[in-house]
Each structure stands twice: as structure tokens, then as C-alpha cells.
Design a protein around this motif. Sequence first.
Motif, PDB file in Angstrom:
ATOM      1  N   SER A  36     146.322   8.678  74.734  1.00  0.00           N
ATOM      2  CA  SER A  36     145.977   7.258  74.807  1.00  0.00           C
ATOM      3  C   SER A  36     144.513   7.104  75.204  1.00  0.00           C
ATOM      4  N   VAL A  37     143.951   5.947  74.873  1.00  0.00           N
ATOM      5  CA  VAL A  37     142.534   5.698  75.140  1.00  0.00           C
ATOM      6  C   VAL A  37     142.240   5.814  76.633  1.00  0.00           C
ATOM      7  N   ALA A  38     143.083   5.197  77.479  1.00  0.00           N
ATOM      8  CA  ALA A  38     142.837   5.199  78.925  1.00  0.00           C
ATOM      9  C   ALA A  38     142.887   6.622  79.479  1.00  0.00           C
ATOM     10  N   ILE A  39     143.916   7.378  79.117  1.00  0.00           N
ATOM     11  CA  ILE A  39     144.049   8.752  79.600  1.00  0.00           C
ATOM     12  C   ILE A  39     142.878   9.597  79.114  1.00  0.00           C
ATOM     13  N   GLY A  40     142.480   9.412  77.860  1.00  0.00           N
ATOM     14  CA  GLY A  40     141.357  10.157  77.313  1.00  0.00           C
ATOM     15  C   GLY A  40     140.073   9.906  78.078  1.00  0.00           C
ATOM     16  N   LEU A  41     139.797   8.641  78.405  1.00  0.00           N
ATOM     17  CA  LEU A  41     138.588   8.318  79.162  1.00  0.00           C
ATOM     18  C   LEU A  41     138.620   8.943  80.553  1.00  0.00           C
ATOM     19  N   LEU A  42     139.793   8.941  81.185  1.00  0.00           N
ATOM     20  CA  LEU A  42     139.908   9.551  82.521  1.00  0.00           C
ATOM     21  C   LEU A  42     139.724  11.055  82.456  1.00  0.00           C
ATOM     22  N   ILE A  43     140.248  11.700  81.419  1.00  0.00           N
ATOM     23  CA  ILE A  43     140.084  13.149  81.281  1.00  0.00           C
ATOM     24  C   ILE A  43     138.618  13.520  81.115  1.00  0.00           C
ATOM     25  N   VAL A  44     137.929  12.798  80.226  1.00  0.00           N
ATOM     26  CA  VAL A  44     136.503  13.072  79.992  1.00  0.00           C
ATOM     27  C   VAL A  44     135.692  12.815  81.268  1.00  0.00           C
ATOM     28  N   SER A  45     135.971  11.690  81.922  1.00  0.00           N
ATOM     29  CA  SER A  45     135.229  11.342  83.143  1.00  0.00           C
ATOM     30  C   SER A  45     135.436  12.390  84.220  1.00  0.00           C
ATOM     31  N   ALA A  46     136.688  12.768  84.459  1.00  0.00           N
ATOM     32  CA  ALA A  46     136.984  13.755  85.500  1.00  0.00           C
ATOM     33  C   ALA A  46     136.344  15.098  85.168  1.00  0.00           C
ATOM     34  N   GLY A  47     136.410  15.500  83.907  1.00  0.00           N
ATOM     35  CA  GLY A  47     135.850  16.792  83.515  1.00  0.00           C
ATOM     36  C   GLY A  47     134.362  16.881  83.766  1.00  0.00           C
ATOM     37  N   PHE A  48     133.597  15.892  83.349  1.00  0.00           N
ATOM     38  CA  PHE A  48     132.146  15.941  83.515  1.00  0.00           C
ATOM     39  C   PHE A  48     131.728  15.742  84.975  1.00  0.00           C
ATOM     40  N   LEU A  49     132.482  14.928  85.715  1.00  0.00           N
ATOM     41  CA  LEU A  49     132.167  14.763  87.139  1.00  0.00           C
ATOM     42  C   LEU A  49     132.384  16.068  87.889  1.00  0.00           C
ATOM     43  N   ILE A  50     133.448  16.784  87.570  1.00  0.00           N
ATOM     44  CA  ILE A  50     133.712  18.065  88.240  1.00  0.00           C
ATOM     45  C   ILE A  50     132.619  19.076  87.901  1.00  0.00           C
ATOM     46  N   ILE A  51     132.220  19.134  86.633  1.00  0.00           N
ATOM     47  CA  ILE A  51     131.229  20.121  86.196  1.00  0.00           C
ATOM     48  C   ILE A  51     129.864  19.863  86.827  1.00  0.00           C
ATOM     49  N   PHE A  52     129.443  18.606  86.884  1.00  0.00           N
ATOM     50  CA  PHE A  52     128.073  18.312  87.297  1.00  0.00           C
ATOM     51  C   PHE A  52     127.952  17.798  88.734  1.00  0.00           C
ATOM     52  N   ASP A  53     129.009  17.221  89.286  1.00  0.00           N
ATOM     53  CA  ASP A  53     128.923  16.707  90.654  1.00  0.00           C
ATOM     54  C   ASP A  53     129.870  17.435  91.612  1.00  0.00           C
ATOM     55  N   GLY A  54     130.699  18.326  91.091  1.00  0.00           N
ATOM     56  CA  GLY A  54     131.612  19.066  91.951  1.00  0.00           C
ATOM     57  C   GLY A  54     132.947  18.355  92.120  1.00  0.00           C
ATOM     58  N   PRO A  55     133.962  19.089  92.575  1.00  0.00           N
ATOM     59  CA  PRO A  55     135.310  18.524  92.724  1.00  0.00           C
ATOM     60  C   PRO A  55     135.389  17.338  93.678  1.00  0.00           C
ATOM     61  N   ARG A  56     134.481  17.291  94.674  1.00  0.00           N
ATOM     62  CA  ARG A  56     134.550  16.197  95.647  1.00  0.00           C
ATOM     63  C   ARG A  56     134.263  14.846  95.006  1.00  0.00           C
ATOM     64  N   SER A  57     133.630  14.857  93.842  1.00  0.00           N
ATOM     65  CA  SER A  57     133.328  13.580  93.176  1.00  0.00           C
ATOM     66  C   SER A  57     134.609  12.872  92.732  1.00  0.00           C
ATOM     67  N   LEU A  58     135.699  13.636  92.596  1.00  0.00           N
ATOM     68  CA  LEU A  58     136.960  13.031  92.181  1.00  0.00           C
ATOM     69  C   LEU A  58     137.542  12.124  93.257  1.00  0.00           C
ATOM     70  N   GLU A  59     137.083  12.284  94.497  1.00  0.00           N
ATOM     71  CA  GLU A  59     137.605  11.448  95.574  1.00  0.00           C
ATOM     72  C   GLU A  59     137.288   9.980  95.350  1.00  0.00           C
ATOM     73  N   LEU A  60     136.207   9.726  94.606  1.00  0.00           N
ATOM     74  CA  LEU A  60     135.805   8.333  94.362  1.00  0.00           C
ATOM     75  C   LEU A  60     136.562   7.698  93.190  1.00  0.00           C
ATOM     76  N   MET A  61     137.185   8.516  92.364  1.00  0.00           N
ATOM     77  CA  MET A  61     137.823   7.981  91.152  1.00  0.00           C
ATOM     78  C   MET A  61     138.909   6.946  91.440  1.00  0.00           C
ATOM     79  N   PRO A  62     139.829   7.197  92.397  1.00  0.00           N
ATOM     80  CA  PRO A  62     140.844   6.156  92.666  1.00  0.00           C
ATOM     81  C   PRO A  62     140.228   4.840  93.127  1.00  0.00           C
ATOM     82  N   GLU A  63     139.203   4.938  93.967  1.00  0.00           N
ATOM     83  CA  GLU A  63     138.555   3.711  94.470  1.00  0.00           C
ATOM     84  C   GLU A  63     137.900   2.939  93.336  1.00  0.00           C
TER      85      GLU A  63
END
Length: 438
Positions: free
Chosen positions: A23-50
Amino acid sequence: MDPLLLGGIVAIATILVLFSGVSVAIGLLIVSAGFLIIFDGPRSLELMPEIFFGKLDNFALLSIPMFIIMGASIASTRAGADLYEALERWLTKVPGGLVVSNLGACALFAAMSGSSPATCAAIGKMGIPEMRKRGYPDGVAAGSIAAGGTLGILIPPSVTMIVYGIATETSIGRLFLAGVIPGLLLVGLFMAWSLYSTWKSGDATRLGSGSYTWAERFEILPRVLPFLAIILGVLYAMYGGVATPSETAAVGALLCLLIAMVIYKLWHPRAIWHVLRDSTKESVMILFIIAAAGVFSYMLSSLFITQSIAEWIGTLDVNRWVLMGAVNIFLLIAGFFLPPVAVILMAAPILLPIITTAGFDPIWFAVVLTINMEIGLISPPVGLNLYVINGIAPDISLKTILTGSLPFVACMVIAIILLCLFPGLATWLPDAVMGAAV
């Protein structure tokens, strides 16, 4: 890594993920999470729910489920059939009046329901067989309904315009008004082509299904006018300073549901449950995409992709109309593969700084963008309206439906060109009613 190169990689990755079938929403979240982890580190995912839930913390979003309930209430009744029949009775003596009444019914029902597929289904089930019976070419019969159904995302109240307004922080009231004149322009172009086509094929003198007395013409109006009165009332409440878009949408939804119950006897709890269930599903889908797009926008901004693209565009020594042409081509291609809401939410964070830097009005651009999305609804490979029409009239080949739709695509391109030549077509009414934008 250079932000522009990174932006290209993000674009390719997003296309591949979305084409994988998620789905479009899931796809956008996958891409966002992947690039944030690669370039900003796993801790960047803490901001995603907010960010995800923060994007939904907007009072204007309440208008989306309300307008969807409003449309679902109308679509669940015979309102489309009655609207078609009313126009057919009144235009039966007009040469080529049957195709005109179909397009008029599409425009009005699209404005009431806000749903292109629902418009195609509601008007097409009666209009296509009747036009074919009266000798209209299959291409005109199918193409006019497919194109007419797209008007729902432009003529207010439009959920697509609400999404654009939220994504770009633009006045929803202005956006609704901006769609009125271009919407009527498109209806006029559609009707002009349809009449020319039927005249060219020798069918312009074909009338409706028969003669009607004045009593028969007036008899059907009480079943149609209440819904039209609600639409006008909603618009008056918004622009008369009576209530906010969310408040007027809530009242409109309640009134449409009540009228559906009173006029069309929608009393059965199961029928009401279906209206609320389907509205909830569609609302959740749109809100899910909005929230996911918020995370996607944060990722683009966090990696300086959006800012770098805007700066790069600003340094280009390119005529702004050449730039707008490139933007239109991008939107057309995106609209071929993705639903309008997804395109708007994905593209708005990138395109808005570009078009404002180039000196274009974001209200005007919303109309141009929306017409591009309309083209996508009747163009392959996705072209949702084409498949809806094929489901209604399976003996009309998809090729015939597509061929019949192409002249209406040309009408939409003409409308975009006219908007570029005369931007006041989109901006005059908002400025006249609400004052010039600051």
C-alpha cells in the motif's frame, strides 16, 4: 552524499517499493525508515511515531471523513439515477441533449459525492445503455462518463483539494473556490467535444428517450433538489463566515444521511452500517497516507533533499514556463500510476518551494495539479475510471473506452493551457469572495 543525488536514489527506491504491490502508506513508511536508519542512525526512528501522529493533529482533517460520509450517503441511494433522469427529462428536446445531460449529471453527482468511481458507476449504469440505444457511438458513450466522473476531485467540495490544502498549509476555502470556474470550463469543453463528435457522426439530432410533460419534469425535482441545496448550503456556510470547513462538512454529512433516510427510505440498520463502514475505511486509508506522507516529508527535509532541490531550481537559468512544463510532465507520469491523494502528499513538499520560487501562485497550481490527476484517472495503466466503465459495460472493449476518453484528455490539456494563459480563471473567484491573498 550530495543531497540531489540522494534525492534521485530516494525517488527510485520509492517507485520500486510502491510498484512492489504494498500500500502507498506502508511503502512511504518503509522508504522513510530505511533512509533515516542509513543516514541518521536507528535512533532517528524514535521520532517517527511522534511525526506520524503529529501529522494527524490537525482540526481541518475532520472535514475529510465528514465529506466522505456525505458522498457515501448520496452514492448509496438512487440519487445518481434520479439526477440523470431529471436532466434527461429537461434536456430531451435538445439536439444531442442525452450526452449533455449525462455530462451534467456527472458534474453534479461528482460534486455531491466527491468520488470519481462512484460517479462513473451511478451515472454510467443508466447513461451508457441509454446513449447506445439512441445510437451514440460507444466511444462517446463510455468516454464521456469516464471523463465526467473525474470532475469530483476538482469541483467543490473536493477531498483532494482538502488534502492539498493540508499538505501545503493553504486555505481550503480558497482552494474550493479556485476549482469552480475551471470545473465549469472543463464541463463546457467536455460538452462541446461530445456535441461536435455526435454532430460529425450524424447523431446530433438524436433526442432523449421520449417526450415528457411539464408535470413529469417537475415531479422528479423534489428527489434531486434537496441534495443540491445541501451542497449550496455547505458552500454558503463556508464563505458566508457561518462556520469552518470542518463544521460545515459535519452538518452536510448529517443532512445528506437524513435526506437519504427520508427520501430514499434508507432506514435499514444494515444499509446505514454499510455507509458508515465504507466511509470509515476510505477515511482511514486517506488519513493513513497523510500521516505516512508526513514522515516521508520529514525524511526528505532531514536529509536536506527538499532544500537542495529548491536551491538548485533557484539557480537554474530556465524560463519558468519551461519549468512548469517539466512539472506537468512529472505530475502526468505520477498520475498514471498513483492515486491523486498519494501524488499530492508525496509531491507537495518538493514542488511547493519550486513553484513559489518560480513565482507561481500555489492556489492556481492546485488546480493545474488536480487536472493532471484527472488525466491519470482516465489513462492507462492504472486509469481507475476506465476499469469502472468496463465493469459497467463489459461488451465495450477497454480499447474502445480508452479511445473514447482520449479526446477528453485533450480537453483537459486545453484547460491547463488556458489556465496558464489566463491564471485568473483559478484565482479571480477566491480573490473576489475572500479578498486578495496576502
